[in-house]
Design a protein around this motif. Structure first.
Motif, PDB file in Angstrom:
ATOM      1  N   ASP A 154      -5.221  -9.383  -4.358  1.00  0.00           N
ATOM      2  CA  ASP A 154      -3.791  -9.703  -4.253  1.00  0.00           C
ATOM      3  C   ASP A 154      -2.977  -8.454  -3.915  1.00  0.00           C
ATOM      4  O   ASP A 154      -2.035  -8.506  -3.106  1.00  0.00           O
ATOM      5  CB  ASP A 154      -3.286 -10.308  -5.568  1.00  0.00           C
ATOM      6  CG  ASP A 154      -3.714 -11.755  -5.754  1.00  0.00           C
ATOM      7  OD1 ASP A 154      -3.874 -12.469  -4.744  1.00  0.00           O
ATOM      8  OD2 ASP A 154      -3.893 -12.179  -6.912  1.00  0.00           O
ATOM      9  N   TYR A 155      -3.327  -7.329  -4.506  1.00  0.00           N
ATOM     10  CA  TYR A 155      -2.642  -6.075  -4.193  1.00  0.00           C
ATOM     11  C   TYR A 155      -2.897  -5.683  -2.743  1.00  0.00           C
ATOM     12  O   TYR A 155      -1.982  -5.196  -2.045  1.00  0.00           O
ATOM     13  CB  TYR A 155      -3.129  -4.980  -5.144  1.00  0.00           C
ATOM     14  CG  TYR A 155      -2.460  -3.640  -4.938  1.00  0.00           C
ATOM     15  CD1 TYR A 155      -1.172  -3.412  -5.388  1.00  0.00           C
ATOM     16  CD2 TYR A 155      -3.118  -2.607  -4.272  1.00  0.00           C
ATOM     17  CE1 TYR A 155      -0.551  -2.178  -5.206  1.00  0.00           C
ATOM     18  CE2 TYR A 155      -2.511  -1.378  -4.078  1.00  0.00           C
ATOM     19  CZ  TYR A 155      -1.225  -1.168  -4.545  1.00  0.00           C
ATOM     20  OH  TYR A 155      -0.610   0.045  -4.341  1.00  0.00           O
ATOM     21  N   ALA A 156      -4.105  -5.902  -2.278  1.00  0.00           N
ATOM     22  CA  ALA A 156      -4.430  -5.584  -0.884  1.00  0.00           C
ATOM     23  C   ALA A 156      -3.589  -6.420   0.075  1.00  0.00           C
ATOM     24  O   ALA A 156      -3.107  -5.918   1.095  1.00  0.00           O
ATOM     25  CB  ALA A 156      -5.912  -5.813  -0.629  1.00  0.00           C
ATOM     26  N   PHE A 157      -3.433  -7.711  -0.233  1.00  0.00           N
ATOM     27  CA  PHE A 157      -2.569  -8.551   0.609  1.00  0.00           C
ATOM     28  C   PHE A 157      -1.142  -8.010   0.631  1.00  0.00           C
ATOM     29  O   PHE A 157      -0.504  -7.922   1.690  1.00  0.00           O
ATOM     30  CB  PHE A 157      -2.552  -9.991   0.093  1.00  0.00           C
ATOM     31  CG  PHE A 157      -3.764 -10.800   0.452  1.00  0.00           C
ATOM     32  CD1 PHE A 157      -4.212 -10.876   1.765  1.00  0.00           C
ATOM     33  CD2 PHE A 157      -4.456 -11.493  -0.521  1.00  0.00           C
ATOM     34  CE1 PHE A 157      -5.322 -11.625   2.101  1.00  0.00           C
ATOM     35  CE2 PHE A 157      -5.571 -12.248  -0.193  1.00  0.00           C
ATOM     36  CZ  PHE A 157      -6.013 -12.324   1.113  1.00  0.00           C
ATOM     37  N   GLN A 158      -0.622  -7.649  -0.526  1.00  0.00           N
ATOM     38  CA  GLN A 158       0.739  -7.117  -0.601  1.00  0.00           C
ATOM     39  C   GLN A 158       0.898  -5.923   0.326  1.00  0.00           C
ATOM     40  O   GLN A 158       1.857  -5.855   1.121  1.00  0.00           O
ATOM     41  CB  GLN A 158       1.052  -6.711  -2.043  1.00  0.00           C
ATOM     42  CG  GLN A 158       2.404  -6.024  -2.214  1.00  0.00           C
ATOM     43  CD  GLN A 158       2.546  -5.374  -3.586  1.00  0.00           C
ATOM     44  OE1 GLN A 158       1.939  -5.815  -4.575  1.00  0.00           O
ATOM     45  NE2 GLN A 158       3.329  -4.308  -3.665  1.00  0.00           N
ATOM     46  N   LYS A 159      -0.037  -4.979   0.253  1.00  0.00           N
ATOM     47  CA  LYS A 159       0.055  -3.780   1.066  1.00  0.00           C
ATOM     48  C   LYS A 159      -0.198  -4.085   2.551  1.00  0.00           C
ATOM     49  O   LYS A 159       0.411  -3.464   3.429  1.00  0.00           O
ATOM     50  CB  LYS A 159      -0.932  -2.727   0.558  1.00  0.00           C
ATOM     51  CG  LYS A 159      -0.552  -2.168  -0.807  1.00  0.00           C
ATOM     52  CD  LYS A 159       0.847  -1.550  -0.752  1.00  0.00           C
ATOM     53  CE  LYS A 159       1.298  -0.984  -2.057  1.00  0.00           C
ATOM     54  NZ  LYS A 159       2.668  -0.392  -1.973  1.00  0.00           N
TER      55      LYS A 159
END
Length: 363
Positions: A154-159
């Motif tokens: 999920d953090y990777a998608f955000q970035k």
């Protein structure tokens, strides 16, 4: 009973003198140690009534011991014959072995021939189905690690979404999101990150490249991380600029299929029926010929595990099973959309490991 003891019992019940395990992921599952030996030899040998041993390149021996593996570890140097050394240690435990098990889906014919040249043993029993059954139902500890890997995704998608803009190469977006993960201490992706824009996203097994993202098209992300040996795997598709009615329709149909399939999952339904629920929606919308892969695959320590969520698989789902739900619509020369979450089956439904919103996001 430990995992190693379960394989030991299986070996005994099959009437085998030993079981030879060569898949690095199987070895990791049973021992906690992972290494891709590339051209070298890594093996775990389990006996019905003797202690197991690990065999590895000499440069891996200390790393194996550091994981807490409490049995013998034997190493070999590059100029040595690994098969002769393995045979020597097998015969130390059983002077005249006759029958053995192995992972038929992993060991190459050439390596099997080399092993049989040193050990006159019949390797006719496949341990693959048993290992699949062991890994099928995840424990609470495994679910916790998969949840953590999902949060990293999920953090990777955000970035990744923050990095998207028209005129930027797909590869630059990929680099920025992976760099952000590294800064956060997430050092390993579970597979090569995909960032595919426009018509390039219609190649579901394409690769991120230097193509420039253009205005008024969709960008597909497929990514995952590794957390303490367990992986995440998720896909999202976002929009840059404005979309045409057809682009939006493709997205909405794919989203409907994904959400409907997730809501359908519960103990007792079959794997093939989950696939059909999603496929029927895409077929009815006229895009059936563009959905060209199974709905999902098992996951855990590997991104593609048993079972497949597809037509013909009549396996009933049980709590603790983990798999992807990833319908896709790929229209050549135009656009590709895939929306994916990996889930675990609960007592009355399923829960995803990733929670990035799936409503169409405009960047």
């Amino acid at each position: 009973m430990t995992k190693l003891e379960q394989v030991q019992n299986w070996t005994e019940k099959q009437g085998l003198d030993f079981t030879y395990l060569s898949d690095p992921k199987t070895i990791q599952y049973l021992t906690g140690f992972f290494s891709d030996p590339v051209e070298r030899v890594l093996a775990l040998v389990i006996f019905p009534d003797k202690e197991p041993f690990m065999f590895a390149p000499a440069l891996e021996v200390e790393a194996i011991k550091d994981t807490g593996f409490s049995y013998d570890v034997y190493g070999y140097l590059d100029h040595e014959n690994p098969w002769a050394i393995i045979a020597e240690h097998v015969k130390e435990r059983n002077a005249n072995p006759k029958n053995a098990g192995l992972e038929m889906n992993n060991l190459t014919i050439s390596r099997l021939n080399e092993l049989q040249a040193e050990l006159d043993v019949s390797f006719n029993t496949d341990v693959t189905d048993f290992m699949n059954s062991m890994r099928l139902i995840k424990t609470p500890d495994e679910i916790e690690k998969l949840d953590a890997a999902g949060r990293e995704a999920d953090y990777a998608f955000q970035k990744g979404f923050e990095a998207v803009k028209a005129g930027k190469p797909e590869s630059a977006v990929m680099a920025e999101l992976e760099y952000a993960l590294k800064l956060k201490g997430v050092m390993e992706m579970s597979f090569d990150t995909l960032v595919q824009a426009g018509a390039h996203a219609a190649e579901p097994h394409g690769a991120t490249c230097s193509n420039l993202i253009k205005n008024n098209e969709m960008v597909l992300f497929d990514l995952g991380t590794v957390h303490q040996g367990y992986i995440s795997d998720s896909s999202r598709t976002v929009a840059v600029g404005k979309l045409s009615d057809k682009q939006k329709d493709i997205y909405n149909v794919c989203l409907d299929a994904q959400l409907t399939a997730m809501n359908y999952v519960k103990p007792g339904v079959t794997a093939e029926s989950v696939d059909k629920v999603a496929r029927d929606i895409i077929d009815k919308a006229g895009y059936g010929k563009y959905f060209i892969h199974r709905l999902g695959h098992g996951m855990g320590m590997s991104e593609h595990e048993f079972p497949s969520i597809m037509e013909g698989n009549k396996m009933e789902l049980k709590p603790g099973m983990c798999f992807s739900i990833e319908p896709g619509i790929y229209v050549p020369g135009f656009a590709g959309v895939r929306i994916e979450d990996c889930v675990h089956v609960t007592e009355n439904g399923c829960e995803p490991f990733t929670h990035t919103p799936k409503e169409l996001k405009y960047l």
